[in-house]
Design a protein around this motif. Structure first.
Motif, mmCIF file in Angstrom:
data_model
loop_
_atom_site.group_PDB
_atom_site.id
_atom_site.type_symbol
_atom_site.label_atom_id
_atom_site.label_comp_id
_atom_site.label_asym_id
_atom_site.label_seq_id
_atom_site.Cartn_x
_atom_site.Cartn_y
_atom_site.Cartn_z
ATOM 1 N N ARG A 173 0.836 -1.176 0.000
ATOM 2 C CA ARG A 173 0.000 0.000 0.000
ATOM 3 C C ARG A 173 0.882 1.241 0.000
ATOM 4 O O ARG A 173 2.085 1.154 0.264
ATOM 5 C CB ARG A 173 -0.923 0.006 1.226
ATOM 6 C CG ARG A 173 -1.952 -1.109 1.218
ATOM 7 C CD ARG A 173 -2.694 -1.145 2.548
ATOM 8 N NE ARG A 173 -3.858 -2.014 2.520
ATOM 9 C CZ ARG A 173 -3.842 -3.328 2.674
ATOM 10 N NH1 ARG A 173 -2.697 -3.945 2.883
ATOM 11 N NH2 ARG A 173 -4.942 -4.039 2.616
ATOM 12 N N GLU A 174 0.282 2.379 -0.276
ATOM 13 C CA GLU A 174 1.010 3.636 -0.249
ATOM 14 C C GLU A 174 0.222 4.673 0.537
ATOM 15 O O GLU A 174 -1.010 4.655 0.554
ATOM 16 C CB GLU A 174 1.280 4.163 -1.659
ATOM 17 C CG GLU A 174 2.314 3.353 -2.430
ATOM 18 C CD GLU A 174 2.721 4.027 -3.728
ATOM 19 O OE1 GLU A 174 2.074 5.033 -4.112
ATOM 20 O OE2 GLU A 174 3.673 3.553 -4.354
ATOM 21 N N LEU A 175 0.939 5.565 1.173
ATOM 22 C CA LEU A 175 0.306 6.727 1.788
ATOM 23 C C LEU A 175 1.200 7.937 1.592
ATOM 24 O O LEU A 175 2.419 7.815 1.445
ATOM 25 C CB LEU A 175 0.006 6.485 3.275
ATOM 26 C CG LEU A 175 1.134 6.199 4.271
ATOM 27 C CD1 LEU A 175 1.895 7.466 4.657
ATOM 28 C CD2 LEU A 175 0.561 5.562 5.525
ATOM 29 N N ALA A 208 9.147 17.666 4.840
ATOM 30 C CA ALA A 208 9.387 16.901 3.620
ATOM 31 C C ALA A 208 8.107 16.180 3.253
ATOM 32 O O ALA A 208 7.421 15.623 4.118
ATOM 33 C CB ALA A 208 10.524 15.899 3.824
ATOM 34 N N GLU A 209 7.748 16.221 1.983
ATOM 35 C CA GLU A 209 6.583 15.491 1.492
ATOM 36 C C GLU A 209 7.042 14.111 1.027
ATOM 37 O O GLU A 209 7.902 14.002 0.151
ATOM 38 C CB GLU A 209 5.914 16.251 0.352
ATOM 39 C CG GLU A 209 5.297 17.583 0.766
ATOM 40 C CD GLU A 209 4.217 17.410 1.821
ATOM 41 O OE1 GLU A 209 3.488 16.392 1.770
ATOM 42 O OE2 GLU A 209 4.099 18.290 2.692
ATOM 43 N N LEU A 210 6.486 13.068 1.646
ATOM 44 C CA LEU A 210 6.915 11.697 1.391
ATOM 45 C C LEU A 210 5.774 10.871 0.845
ATOM 46 O O LEU A 210 4.600 11.107 1.153
ATOM 47 C CB LEU A 210 7.423 11.045 2.689
ATOM 48 C CG LEU A 210 8.469 11.806 3.504
ATOM 49 C CD1 LEU A 210 8.774 11.033 4.780
ATOM 50 C CD2 LEU A 210 9.728 12.044 2.688
ATOM 51 N N ARG A 211 6.113 9.898 0.045
ATOM 52 C CA ARG A 211 5.185 8.839 -0.330
ATOM 53 C C ARG A 211 5.815 7.529 0.125
ATOM 54 O O ARG A 211 6.885 7.146 -0.348
ATOM 55 C CB ARG A 211 4.918 8.820 -1.826
ATOM 56 C CG ARG A 211 3.997 7.672 -2.270
ATOM 57 C CD ARG A 211 3.578 7.812 -3.713
ATOM 58 N NE ARG A 211 2.719 8.973 -3.878
ATOM 59 C CZ ARG A 211 2.481 9.560 -5.057
ATOM 60 N NH1 ARG A 211 3.077 9.099 -6.141
ATOM 61 N NH2 ARG A 211 1.687 10.606 -5.127
ATOM 62 N N LEU A 212 5.153 6.861 1.058
ATOM 63 C CA LEU A 212 5.670 5.629 1.640
ATOM 64 C C LEU A 212 4.940 4.429 1.073
ATOM 65 O O LEU A 212 3.703 4.417 1.010
ATOM 66 C CB LEU A 212 5.517 5.659 3.165
ATOM 67 C CG LEU A 212 6.184 6.814 3.904
ATOM 68 C CD1 LEU A 212 5.909 6.705 5.395
ATOM 69 C CD2 LEU A 212 7.673 6.863 3.628
ATOM 70 N N SER A 213 5.675 3.423 0.681
ATOM 71 C CA SER A 213 5.111 2.131 0.291
ATOM 72 C C SER A 213 5.365 1.160 1.434
ATOM 73 O O SER A 213 6.471 1.110 1.972
ATOM 74 C CB SER A 213 5.783 1.613 -0.988
ATOM 75 O OG SER A 213 5.645 2.549 -2.044
ATOM 76 N N PHE A 214 4.344 0.377 1.792
ATOM 77 C CA PHE A 214 4.478 -0.463 2.972
ATOM 78 C C PHE A 214 3.541 -1.658 2.892
ATOM 79 O O PHE A 214 2.582 -1.667 2.113
ATOM 80 C CB PHE A 214 4.169 0.349 4.250
ATOM 81 C CG PHE A 214 2.764 0.875 4.321
ATOM 82 C CD1 PHE A 214 1.796 0.225 5.071
ATOM 83 C CD2 PHE A 214 2.402 2.023 3.632
ATOM 84 C CE1 PHE A 214 0.486 0.698 5.126
ATOM 85 C CE2 PHE A 214 1.101 2.510 3.691
ATOM 86 C CZ PHE A 214 0.147 1.852 4.441
ATOM 87 N N LYS A 215 3.842 -2.648 3.720
ATOM 88 C CA LYS A 215 3.007 -3.838 3.843
ATOM 89 C C LYS A 215 2.100 -3.706 5.056
ATOM 90 O O LYS A 215 2.512 -3.188 6.088
ATOM 91 C CB LYS A 215 3.874 -5.091 3.981
ATOM 92 C CG LYS A 215 4.711 -5.414 2.755
ATOM 93 C CD LYS A 215 5.534 -6.678 2.958
ATOM 94 C CE LYS A 215 6.655 -6.463 3.954
ATOM 95 N NZ LYS A 215 7.545 -7.648 4.047
ATOM 96 N N GLY A 216 0.868 -4.212 4.930
ATOM 97 C CA GLY A 216 -0.032 -4.216 6.069
ATOM 98 C C GLY A 216 -0.920 -2.999 6.132
ATOM 99 O O GLY A 216 -1.124 -2.286 5.155
#
Length: 436
Positions: free
Chosen positions: A284-286, A324-332
């Protein structure tokens, strides 16, 4: 200095070949190092017994490690460990103590494993596993016997039992306080048992812990043996924890205490793993705004993100002097991600503002998040801002994506709501900052 060894197959046996001289990298919080691996083997010669014992120790250590990282209900799915599997996964071992005769070899080993190799074994077996340790908690072992409670006394066998267990490498690391005069006065046994919040918090802060576990063990005789009824209660921490109660039996109080310390450490680890293990491995991403007041806080955020196994990738979309503007990809799920980041001293929370992105029919999944793809797909290169700000030269070239094969390929493995590049905009915006 102690020697580090690696087992080499020679004539059907795994014999120890010394390869490095130095200390084994078994730092606090090293999940992939197993200590106190006991071996006792008899053979035709001392050399043969030693080789067989060390091979056995590596097999046993790998089994222990897989149990450490997984939940009991999944242990039946774990593969049987043979010599080849163990040898391929081991990075080195250290002999902590040993005794030998002409035909017998007895030792306690410390075995370290390659993180990637163990991940591969568990992933191929389809067993979900945890890699995020909880933040260390302070442990106060209180023994109640014959109507008297003791905590700081030198003759407390319950306290001694905990000091013999590997507390730093557990899923829920624990710290047994030294017990100097100031600590004894700050938290006498009655305050420990009653859960005096002010006293427990003050003592925990001395050791950099955010919570305290009071382990009350009540000793009683039963059928010629000693029974310990143990209650472990959490105080403080980012989230409330259920009380754990278990009973242990031994021939003596010391035997029961040794079993109880190891058993309760395992139970605390299982409790933590139930909160952190991800069974839904879709990526997923946020979008999040990382806020910081100085360079040190930004470096802590970067380090925390890089040390969180659930995060599979990070894009730095833009950066200023304080955000900082981030886009995180992660599991769960986001809640598990927030819990994992909290162990790194970072706070992730939703600011309640919907970000620009897919509408309500775009396939949102759980807490406003949209799955990107199944783990195992390859994704696009990370994007970086035009101006580096606090980014290092390396970060200005690329940003972290670990592992790269966990990211979705362009145009492949996407779900409704994905952009043409395979990226997903979440329905909620998040804020990331260093915990106070």
């Amino acid at each position: 200095m102690k020697a580090i060894y690696r087992l080499l197959p020679i004539a059907g046996l795994f014999l120890a070949s010394q390869i490095v001289i130095g200390t084994l990298p078994a730092s606090a919080g090293d999940l992939f190092t197993v200590k106190n691996v006991h071996v006792d083997v008899t053979a035709d010669s001392a050399a043969t017994a030693r080789g067989l014992a060390q091979a056995q120790g590596q097999r046993d250590a790998l089994t222990q490690l897989m149990h450490r990282l997984t939940l009991p209900e999944d242990w039946s799915k774990l593969p049987p460990v043979d010599d080849q599997m163990a040898q391929n996964a081991v990075s080195g071992f250290q002999v902590a103590s040993e005794k030998a005769s002409s035909t017998r070899y007895i030792a306690n080993l410390i075995v370290s494993f390659q993180r990637g190799a163990v991940r591969g074994i568990l992933s191929r077996s389809g067993v979900p596993f945890a890699e995020t340790q909880a933040r260390p908690a302070l442990l106060l072992p209180v023994l109640e016997k014959d109507g008297t409670r003791i905590l700081w006394e030198d003759d407390n066998p319950w306290r001694k039992a905990w000091n013999k267990v590997d507390l730093s490498g557990a899923m829920k690391p624990l710290i047994v306080p030294l017990g100097d005069i100031d600590e004894m006065n700050l938290v006498p046994v009655d305050k420990a048992v009653s859960g005096d919040a002010e006293a427990l918090t003050a003592l925990a802060e001395r050791y950099g812990a955010s919570d305290t576990v009071v382990a009350l063990a009540k000793a009683s005789p039963r059928d010629g043996k000693t029974v310990l009824d143990v209650t472990a209660t959490h105080y403080g921490g980012p989230a409330p924890q259920e009380t754990i109660q278990r009973s242990f039996e031994g021939d003596t109080l010391e035997d029961a205490a040794a079993q109880a310390a190891q058993g309760m450490l395992t139970s605390l680890g299982i409790q933590w793993k139930r909160q952190i293990i991800v069974r839904d491995t879709r990526i997923r991403e946020l979008n999040a705004t990382a806020r910081f007041d100085n360079l040190g806080e930004w470096q802590k955020i970067r380090h925390g993100l890089g040390s969180t196994p659930l995060i599979t990738g990070m894009d730095v979309m833009g950066i200023t002097g304080g955000a900082a503007e981030l886009r995180l990809s992660f599991k769960g799920e986001p809640e598990r991600l927030a819990l994992s980041l909290a162990q790194q001293g970072l706070a992730l929370s939703s600011d309640g503002v919907a970000s620009a992105g897919p509408g309500p029919d775009a396939g949102m999944d759980g807490a406003g998040m949209t799955p990107v793809a199944e783990a195992g797909d390859r994704g696009p290169e990370a994007r970086v801002p035009e101006e580096g700000g606090f980014l290092t030269p390396e970060e200005q070239q690329t940003t972290r994506r670990t592992p790269m094969d966990a990211m979705p390929a362009p145009g492949a493995g996407t779900v409704p709501g994905a952009t043409s590049q395979g990226a997903i905009e979440s329905g909620r915006h998040w804020v990331l900052k260093v915990q106070p």
